[in-house]
Design a protein around this motif. Structure first.
Motif, PDB file in Angstrom:
ATOM      1  N   UNK A  97      22.632  20.489  92.112  1.00 35.43           N
ATOM      2  CA  UNK A  97      22.595  20.033  93.722  1.00 35.43           C
ATOM      3  C   UNK A  97      23.215  21.453  94.523  1.00 35.43           C
ATOM      4  N   UNK A  98      24.379  22.055  94.067  1.00 33.51           N
ATOM      5  CA  UNK A  98      24.763  23.100  94.841  1.00 33.51           C
ATOM      6  C   UNK A  98      23.701  24.278  94.876  1.00 33.51           C
ATOM      7  N   UNK A  99      23.049  24.573  93.721  1.00 35.76           N
ATOM      8  CA  UNK A  99      21.865  25.597  93.638  1.00 35.76           C
ATOM      9  C   UNK A  99      20.824  25.191  94.671  1.00 35.76           C
ATOM     10  N   UNK A 100      20.460  23.795  94.825  1.00 35.08           N
ATOM     11  CA  UNK A 100      19.377  23.620  95.660  1.00 35.08           C
ATOM     12  C   UNK A 100      19.760  23.880  96.983  1.00 35.08           C
ATOM     13  N   UNK A 105      19.798  26.992 102.165  1.00 33.68           N
ATOM     14  CA  UNK A 105      20.371  27.870 103.294  1.00 33.68           C
ATOM     15  C   UNK A 105      19.677  29.148 103.192  1.00 33.68           C
ATOM     16  N   UNK A 106      19.554  29.765 101.940  1.00 32.76           N
ATOM     17  CA  UNK A 106      19.232  31.058 102.114  1.00 32.76           C
ATOM     18  C   UNK A 106      17.614  31.304 102.717  1.00 32.76           C
ATOM     19  N   UNK A 107      16.929  30.366 102.796  1.00 27.33           N
ATOM     20  CA  UNK A 107      15.783  30.045 103.528  1.00 27.33           C
ATOM     21  C   UNK A 107      15.994  30.060 105.164  1.00 27.33           C
ATOM     22  N   UNK A 108      16.896  29.204 105.438  1.00 29.43           N
ATOM     23  CA  UNK A 108      17.133  28.866 106.606  1.00 29.43           C
ATOM     24  C   UNK A 108      17.736  29.980 107.394  1.00 29.43           C
ATOM     25  N   UNK A 109      18.736  30.494 106.690  1.00 27.78           N
ATOM     26  CA  UNK A 109      19.595  31.308 107.469  1.00 27.78           C
ATOM     27  C   UNK A 109      19.329  32.950 106.862  1.00 27.78           C
ATOM     28  N   UNK A 110      18.630  33.132 106.068  1.00 25.02           N
ATOM     29  CA  UNK A 110      17.865  34.373 105.613  1.00 25.02           C
ATOM     30  C   UNK A 110      19.195  35.338 105.422  1.00 25.02           C
ATOM     31  N   UNK A 111      20.304  35.023 105.031  1.00 27.57           N
ATOM     32  CA  UNK A 111      21.545  35.843 104.627  1.00 27.57           C
ATOM     33  C   UNK A 111      22.053  35.198 103.145  1.00 27.57           C
ATOM     34  N   UNK A 144      22.582  35.170  90.475  1.00 28.39           N
ATOM     35  CA  UNK A 144      23.949  34.697  89.872  1.00 28.39           C
ATOM     36  C   UNK A 144      25.063  35.165  90.914  1.00 28.39           C
ATOM     37  N   UNK A 145      24.655  36.037  91.759  1.00 23.60           N
ATOM     38  CA  UNK A 145      25.747  36.422  92.679  1.00 23.60           C
ATOM     39  C   UNK A 145      26.181  35.400  93.674  1.00 23.60           C
ATOM     40  N   UNK A 146      24.956  34.258  93.695  1.00 18.84           N
ATOM     41  CA  UNK A 146      25.403  33.066  94.694  1.00 18.84           C
ATOM     42  C   UNK A 146      26.286  32.153  94.245  1.00 18.84           C
ATOM     43  N   UNK A 147      26.720  32.286  92.965  1.00 15.92           N
ATOM     44  CA  UNK A 147      27.516  31.409  92.446  1.00 15.92           C
ATOM     45  C   UNK A 147      29.071  31.916  91.735  1.00 15.92           C
ATOM     46  N   UNK A 148      29.786  30.993  92.132  1.00 17.43           N
ATOM     47  CA  UNK A 148      31.159  31.350  91.735  1.00 17.43           C
ATOM     48  C   UNK A 148      31.746  30.165  90.991  1.00 17.43           C
ATOM     49  N   UNK A 149      32.414  30.198  89.883  1.00 16.75           N
ATOM     50  CA  UNK A 149      33.051  29.273  88.801  1.00 16.75           C
ATOM     51  C   UNK A 149      34.423  29.402  88.869  1.00 16.75           C
ATOM     52  N   UNK A 273      27.682  26.444 110.056  1.00 12.55           N
ATOM     53  CA  UNK A 273      28.999  27.429 110.068  1.00 12.55           C
ATOM     54  C   UNK A 273      28.307  28.870 109.622  1.00 12.55           C
ATOM     55  N   UNK A 274      27.298  28.822 108.826  1.00 13.70           N
ATOM     56  CA  UNK A 274      26.757  30.210 108.204  1.00 13.70           C
ATOM     57  C   UNK A 274      26.437  31.208 109.432  1.00 13.70           C
ATOM     58  N   UNK A 275      27.135  32.296 108.984  1.00 14.08           N
ATOM     59  CA  UNK A 275      26.690  33.408 109.828  1.00 14.08           C
ATOM     60  C   UNK A 275      27.498  33.579 111.191  1.00 14.08           C
TER      61      UNK A 275
END
Ligand code: C2E
Ligand code: MG
Ligand code: MG
Ligand code: MG
Length: 286
Positions: A97-100, A105-111, A144-149, A273-275
């Motif tokens: 769910x988080x990856x989706x 967000x990356x599409x909408x916010x492009x950052x 992988x840089x988009x995910x932190x565990x 809140x992004x950006x």
């Protein structure tokens, strides 16, 4: 109070007692139903740069939107899920769910968007963790840089050698590892040096004692300093007041998370809140 506001309409019903009483099989079937009926939701809480308020990442925090009992917080249901092992199934759903959400967000916010996911003991030690994570990243086309565990010291210290191997495998594919609730466990910063760790999250119990208890204030200063010396990012958890934020900034702590900036909110709200920088807010404001 913000914590009560976050709790929403949580009732006096005790789901922990309930699940314990009804047993493992019932717990598993309740979990399946809840997953199938999409009763679990992921809320996101921003982590911000103390200097300037830029949002650096989000933390994913699960909630159970129970049809009869309202919004339940992790403390209400994760302990039983950890006991029965169903937490592993919930965690797999959550990572997907988080990856989706990241992809959207990356599409909408492009950052760049980075989200941290908490792993309990069971999830960390599950044999399929690496493949769960890499499959989710691939399926949603994110790096992988988009995910932190996030794991706690106690997870590592329960079997340091095996933990180092698992962490190294995750690190090798580019996933960052953060130590959650730092300071509450048995490990030292020195011991953690032997592990592929990227950040320390100082437990909120320490942050709440800043300027109240002198020794704890000094401990926070030492953790921040040693973290920096070791090249680790340091995140202060549970920042509720501008005094705490100011003090942390002076200590050299770069990032923080807490109700002063924003509570955990549903994905749609978090996306807005992004950006844009998040300044301190009036605690009663939601
Ligand atoms: P955590 O990872 O340390 O998360 C921080 C907790 O502090 C969250 O509680 C958050 O809502 C709360 N918090 C944030 N800002 C403030 C503040 O300014 N003041 C105070 N007093 N509290 C603040 P939450 O959402 O109830 O989560 C509790 C714990 O449950 C988390 O602690 C984490 O260990 C666990 N958890 C949450 N979601 C998940 C999940 O999806 N999977 C797993 N395995 N564990 C999760
Ligand atoms: Mg956490
Ligand atoms: Mg924590
Ligand atoms: Mg915690």
């Amino acid at each position: 109070h913000a914590k009560e506001a976050e709790r929403g309409t949580a009732s006096v019903f005790d789901p922990v007692m309930h699940l314990r009483a009804t047993g493992r099989l019932r717990a598993q079937s309740e979990l399946r139903t809840a997953l199938a009926e999409e009763q679990f939701v992921v809320h996101y809480q921003p982590v911000v740069a103390l200097d300037g308020g830029a949002l650096t990442q989000m933390e994913a925090l699960v909630r159970w939107n129970h049809p009869d009992r309202g919004i339940l917080l992790p403390a209400d249901f994760l302990p039983v899920m950890a006991e029965t092992g169903t937490i592993v199934v919930l965690g797999q759903w959550l990572i997907d769910t988080v990856c989706a959400q990241i992809a959207q967000w990356q599409q909408e916010y492009a950052g760049p968007v980075t989200v941290a996911v908490n792993l309990s003991h069971r999830e960390f030690w599950a044999t399929q963790l690496l493949s769960t994570v890499t499959t989710a990243l691939e399926q949603h086309g994110i790096g992988p840089e988009s995910l932190i565990l996030e794991i706690t010291e106690s997870v590592i210290m329960s079997d340091p050698d095996a933990a180092r191997q698992i962490m190294s495998d995750l690190h090798a594919v580019g996933i960052r590892m953060h130590i959650d609730d730092f300071g509450t466990g048995q490990s030292s910063l020195h011991a953690l040096r032997a592990f592929p760790v990227d950040a320390l999250k100082i437990d909120q119990s320490f942050i709440h004692q800043i300027d109240i208890d002198h020794q704890t204030t000094e401990l926070v200063r030492i953790i921040v300093g040693m973290g920096r010396t070791l090249g680790l990012e340091v995140v202060a958890e549970g920042v509720e007041t501008t005094a705490q934020a100011d003090r942390l900034r002076t200590m050299g702590c770069a990032t923080a998370q807490g109700w002063l900036f924003a509570a955990a909110v549903p994905g749609e709200e978090a996306g807005r809140m992004l950006g844009r920088p998040l300044g301190p807010r009036v605690p009663t404001q939601r």
